[in-house]
Design an enzyme around this catalytic site. Sequence first.
Site, short mmCIF file in Angstrom:
data_model
loop_
_atom_site.label_atom_id
_atom_site.label_comp_id
_atom_site.label_asym_id
_atom_site.label_seq_id
_atom_site.Cartn_x
_atom_site.Cartn_y
_atom_site.Cartn_z
N SER A 49 9.91 6.70 -68.77
CA SER A 49 10.66 6.65 -70.04
C SER A 49 12.13 6.32 -69.84
O SER A 49 12.83 6.98 -69.05
CB SER A 49 10.54 8.03 -70.70
OG SER A 49 11.61 8.27 -71.58
N GLY A 50 12.61 5.34 -70.59
CA GLY A 50 14.03 4.99 -70.51
C GLY A 50 14.91 6.12 -71.01
O GLY A 50 15.95 6.42 -70.40
N LEU A 51 14.50 6.73 -72.10
CA LEU A 51 15.27 7.86 -72.63
C LEU A 51 15.38 8.98 -71.59
O LEU A 51 16.46 9.52 -71.33
CB LEU A 51 14.62 8.39 -73.92
CG LEU A 51 15.14 9.74 -74.44
CD1 LEU A 51 16.61 9.65 -74.82
CD2 LEU A 51 14.31 10.22 -75.63
N ASP A 61 20.72 6.44 -73.90
CA ASP A 61 19.61 5.48 -73.89
C ASP A 61 20.07 4.17 -74.55
O ASP A 61 19.47 3.72 -75.53
CB ASP A 61 18.42 6.10 -74.63
CG ASP A 61 17.13 5.31 -74.45
OD1 ASP A 61 17.08 4.45 -73.54
OD2 ASP A 61 16.19 5.54 -75.23
N ASP A 88 9.05 1.60 -68.98
CA ASP A 88 9.75 1.33 -70.23
C ASP A 88 10.93 0.41 -69.89
O ASP A 88 11.95 0.87 -69.38
CB ASP A 88 10.23 2.68 -70.80
CG ASP A 88 11.09 2.50 -72.04
OD1 ASP A 88 11.25 1.37 -72.52
OD2 ASP A 88 11.60 3.53 -72.53
N ASP A 90 12.82 -1.27 -71.95
CA ASP A 90 13.70 -1.48 -73.12
C ASP A 90 13.49 -2.90 -73.68
O ASP A 90 12.36 -3.32 -73.83
CB ASP A 90 15.17 -1.24 -72.72
CG ASP A 90 15.41 0.22 -72.33
OD1 ASP A 90 14.60 1.07 -72.76
OD2 ASP A 90 16.37 0.51 -71.59
N GLU A 117 10.44 -4.10 -75.74
CA GLU A 117 10.50 -3.88 -77.19
C GLU A 117 11.35 -4.97 -77.85
O GLU A 117 12.27 -5.51 -77.24
CB GLU A 117 11.07 -2.49 -77.48
CG GLU A 117 12.50 -2.29 -77.04
CD GLU A 117 12.91 -0.82 -76.95
OE1 GLU A 117 12.18 -0.02 -76.33
OE2 GLU A 117 13.99 -0.47 -77.48
N LYS A 123 20.04 -1.87 -76.10
CA LYS A 123 19.18 -1.26 -77.11
C LYS A 123 19.75 0.09 -77.56
O LYS A 123 20.71 0.63 -76.96
CB LYS A 123 17.74 -1.11 -76.61
CG LYS A 123 17.50 -0.31 -75.33
CD LYS A 123 17.50 1.20 -75.46
CE LYS A 123 16.50 1.77 -76.40
NZ LYS A 123 15.15 1.90 -75.92
N ASN A 125 18.15 3.97 -78.85
CA ASN A 125 16.92 4.75 -78.95
C ASN A 125 16.39 4.75 -80.39
O ASN A 125 17.16 4.82 -81.34
CB ASN A 125 17.17 6.18 -78.47
CG ASN A 125 15.88 6.98 -78.47
OD1 ASN A 125 15.55 7.63 -79.46
ND2 ASN A 125 15.14 6.92 -77.40
N SER A 126 15.07 4.71 -80.52
CA SER A 126 14.42 4.56 -81.82
C SER A 126 14.69 5.71 -82.79
O SER A 126 14.49 5.57 -83.99
CB SER A 126 12.91 4.42 -81.62
OG SER A 126 12.65 3.39 -80.71
N ARG A 162 6.14 -4.15 -77.51
CA ARG A 162 6.36 -3.05 -78.46
C ARG A 162 7.10 -3.57 -79.67
O ARG A 162 8.14 -4.22 -79.52
CB ARG A 162 7.16 -1.97 -77.74
CG ARG A 162 7.90 -0.98 -78.62
CD ARG A 162 8.42 0.13 -77.74
NE ARG A 162 9.45 0.92 -78.36
CZ ARG A 162 10.07 1.95 -77.76
NH1 ARG A 162 9.73 2.29 -76.53
NH2 ARG A 162 11.02 2.62 -78.37
N HIS A 193 5.58 1.46 -82.72
CA HIS A 193 6.35 2.70 -82.76
C HIS A 193 6.66 3.10 -84.20
O HIS A 193 6.86 2.25 -85.07
CB HIS A 193 7.64 2.55 -81.95
CG HIS A 193 8.18 3.86 -81.45
ND1 HIS A 193 7.51 5.06 -81.59
CD2 HIS A 193 9.32 4.17 -80.78
CE1 HIS A 193 8.22 6.04 -81.04
NE2 HIS A 193 9.33 5.53 -80.55
#
Length: 298
Positions: A49-51, A61, A88, A90, A117, A123, A125-126, A162, A193
């Site tokens: 996970s990038g986060l 992130d 991940d 990104d 993504e 980027k 974070n979502s 993604r 997502h």
Amino acid sequence: MNAVPKIIKKTTRLKNLITSSKTEFLLESHNAICAKLVEEAGFSGIWASGLSMSAALGVRDNNELSWTQVLDQLEFMVDACNIPILVDGDSGYGNFNNVRRLVRKLEERGLAGLCIEDKLFPKTNSFITSKNQALTLKQEFVGKIKAAKDVQKDSDFCLVARTEAFITEHGLGEALERAIAYYEAGADAILVHSRISNASEIESFMKHWDVNCPIIIVPTTYHTTPTTQFEKLGISVVIFANHMIRASVKKMQEVALKIWDSKSIYGLENELVSLKELFRLQHDEELREAENKYLPAA
Ligand code: SPV
Ligand code: MG
């Protein structure tokens, strides 16, 4: 003569996991010891996970980690476990050319797949509301997917595309249109997502998804939806994306406070793993055996 056991490549194992007819699960890892714990718990694959990697290193992130710094983390994780890792990546750290170089380096270092993504670089974070929460052009992202698929050497290396169409509030039509375009560009799976607190966006997406391409989800915010519902929907892979870093932060906060409050470590042993367990996780025994073999007798 005993038959030599056939070792299945990690890329093939990830591909099999993604394309299997049942719902499979990946758990987040952000460093090597975490990867080992995830493997020992029974998982067949890891989400790098990038986060979580960013958080573990104390940065945001937002691509504050360079891609080679991420690669260094990944290399330790690959060495620490025997299960495939889906990275991940990104938005791919740049344009199609950066994605090509990333895929080459991931393959060289034993990673099994890459997820990119359709957002901008850097980027965001979502789950964060930001001016920078925007989609990239569909055709730009299609080019990245094609470039990644063209450059990979191992045909089983998985490229997951993604879409952040729901995250950026573009809705179902855009999500479906992009998912189809990404599949046609060669993606091995689509990660859809969603950041709302129920699975309705994913349910509506799956109702319309009639393409033979695996769908991956990340139910962080709709965690109350039972896993059986994801199975019924035909979801291929469920990613639990940040639970190991959140677990470790909580435990470290508790322990740091206890030690600070009492200025003592008395009474903590039962809350912690033993040193013996740490040494086991580090394969210390192998070094003892090697010392016996290679060091001169005392
Ligand atoms: C990650 O784990 O870094 C992800 C999932 O990309 S999310 O944080 O939901 O964007
Ligand atoms: Mg991420």
